[in-house]
Design a protein around this motif. Sequence first.
Motif, short mmCIF file in Angstrom:
data_model
loop_
_atom_site.label_atom_id
_atom_site.label_comp_id
_atom_site.label_asym_id
_atom_site.label_seq_id
_atom_site.Cartn_x
_atom_site.Cartn_y
_atom_site.Cartn_z
N SER A 33 58.03 71.93 39.98
CA SER A 33 57.93 71.86 38.52
C SER A 33 59.28 72.07 37.85
CB SER A 33 56.93 72.90 38.01
OG SER A 33 55.64 72.63 38.52
N LEU A 34 60.08 72.94 38.40
CA LEU A 34 61.40 73.18 37.82
C LEU A 34 62.39 72.08 38.20
CD1 LEU A 34 61.76 77.01 38.38
CD2 LEU A 34 61.36 75.83 36.23
N LEU A 35 62.53 71.81 39.48
CA LEU A 35 63.57 70.91 39.95
C LEU A 35 63.33 69.46 39.56
CD1 LEU A 35 66.18 70.76 41.64
CD2 LEU A 35 64.73 70.11 43.54
N TYR A 36 62.11 68.99 39.64
CA TYR A 36 61.83 67.57 39.40
C TYR A 36 62.23 67.17 37.99
CZ TYR A 36 59.53 63.09 39.79
OH TYR A 36 59.28 61.75 39.84
N TRP A 37 61.84 67.95 37.02
CA TRP A 37 62.12 67.58 35.63
C TRP A 37 63.56 67.89 35.25
CZ3 TRP A 37 58.48 64.40 34.94
CH2 TRP A 37 57.20 64.65 35.42
N LEU A 38 64.14 68.96 35.78
CA LEU A 38 65.54 69.27 35.48
C LEU A 38 66.50 68.27 36.10
CD1 LEU A 38 65.56 73.16 35.83
CD2 LEU A 38 65.74 71.82 33.73
N ALA A 39 66.12 67.67 37.23
CA ALA A 39 66.97 66.67 37.87
C ALA A 39 66.86 65.31 37.20
CB ALA A 39 66.60 66.55 39.35
N GLY A 40 65.89 65.16 36.32
CA GLY A 40 65.74 63.90 35.60
C GLY A 40 65.15 62.79 36.43
N LEU A 41 64.30 63.12 37.39
CA LEU A 41 63.67 62.10 38.21
C LEU A 41 62.57 61.40 37.41
CD1 LEU A 41 63.50 64.11 41.53
CD2 LEU A 41 65.18 62.42 40.87
N SER A 42 62.15 60.23 37.88
CA SER A 42 61.17 59.44 37.12
C SER A 42 59.84 60.17 37.06
CB SER A 42 60.99 58.07 37.76
OG SER A 42 60.42 58.20 39.04
N SER A 43 59.12 59.96 35.97
CA SER A 43 57.90 60.73 35.73
C SER A 43 56.74 60.29 36.61
CB SER A 43 57.49 60.63 34.26
OG SER A 43 57.25 59.28 33.92
N GLY A 44 56.82 59.14 37.24
CA GLY A 44 55.70 58.65 38.03
C GLY A 44 55.58 59.22 39.42
N GLY A 45 56.60 59.88 39.93
CA GLY A 45 56.58 60.32 41.32
C GLY A 45 56.46 61.81 41.52
N TYR A 46 55.99 62.54 40.51
CA TYR A 46 55.94 64.00 40.64
C TYR A 46 55.00 64.45 41.75
CZ TYR A 46 55.00 68.87 39.75
OH TYR A 46 54.85 70.22 39.90
N LEU A 47 53.83 63.85 41.85
CA LEU A 47 52.86 64.29 42.87
C LEU A 47 53.40 64.03 44.29
CD1 LEU A 47 49.46 63.28 41.30
CD2 LEU A 47 50.47 65.56 41.50
N GLY A 48 54.10 62.92 44.47
CA GLY A 48 54.71 62.66 45.77
C GLY A 48 55.79 63.67 46.10
N PHE A 49 56.61 64.03 45.10
CA PHE A 49 57.65 65.03 45.28
C PHE A 49 57.03 66.39 45.63
CE2 PHE A 49 60.65 68.20 43.66
CZ PHE A 49 61.82 67.79 44.29
N ILE A 121 61.59 61.48 49.70
CA ILE A 121 61.91 61.61 48.26
C ILE A 121 62.63 60.37 47.77
CG2 ILE A 121 63.34 62.89 46.63
CD1 ILE A 121 62.58 65.43 48.19
N ALA A 122 63.52 59.80 48.59
CA ALA A 122 64.22 58.58 48.18
C ALA A 122 63.24 57.41 48.02
CB ALA A 122 65.31 58.23 49.19
N VAL A 123 62.33 57.27 48.96
CA VAL A 123 61.32 56.20 48.85
C VAL A 123 60.43 56.44 47.65
CG1 VAL A 123 59.27 55.24 49.98
CG2 VAL A 123 61.36 55.59 51.28
N ASN A 124 60.05 57.68 47.43
CA ASN A 124 59.19 58.03 46.29
C ASN A 124 59.87 57.74 44.96
OD1 ASN A 124 56.90 59.26 45.00
ND2 ASN A 124 58.14 61.09 44.70
N GLU A 125 61.16 57.97 44.87
CA GLU A 125 61.88 57.82 43.62
C GLU A 125 62.30 56.38 43.35
OE1 GLU A 125 63.54 58.82 40.02
OE2 GLU A 125 62.19 59.96 41.28
N PHE A 126 62.74 55.68 44.38
CA PHE A 126 63.36 54.37 44.17
C PHE A 126 62.46 53.19 44.47
CE2 PHE A 126 67.01 57.23 45.02
CZ PHE A 126 67.51 57.21 43.74
N SER A 127 61.20 53.41 44.76
CA SER A 127 60.32 52.26 44.99
C SER A 127 59.26 52.15 43.94
CB SER A 127 59.67 52.35 46.37
OG SER A 127 58.84 53.47 46.45
#
Length: 127
Positions: A33-49, A121-127
């Motif tokens: 919850s802290l790292l995903y949003w602070l890193a600015g990752l896309s909002s669609g992959g939170y559950l995978g992360f 995480i790379a596949v989750n973020e960039f696909s």
Amino acid sequence: MGYVGLSVPFAFAIARAAINVPWIVMESLIYSSLLYWLAGLSSGGYLGFFALTTLLGLATSSYFNCLSLLAPNAAIATPMAGLSVLVFILFSGFIVHRPEIPKYWMWAYWVSPIAWTYRGIAVNEFS
């Protein structure tokens, strides 16, 4: 804290892993919850992360529990754990990139749970 002859080792390992699950899920929830949003990752992959960080926590917890049961005492288990974490991080593909890893160390790349998590995480973020 190894096997002292009071229970079957398999039952001890299963009980210890079952006790760790709620704690690891809670830690992963806070971390994700802290790292995903602070890193600015896309909002669609939170559950995978979240799933990947939880699986990494479970895998490393089980690995270190196994390591502590295999070592005769804490003085031997602690350096073994530190060395294995060093190998896992070094050959995860983030510090030393996969094409640059020597062939005789490639096994460390495929064994590292951190490498599998980075790739996930790379596949989750960039696909």
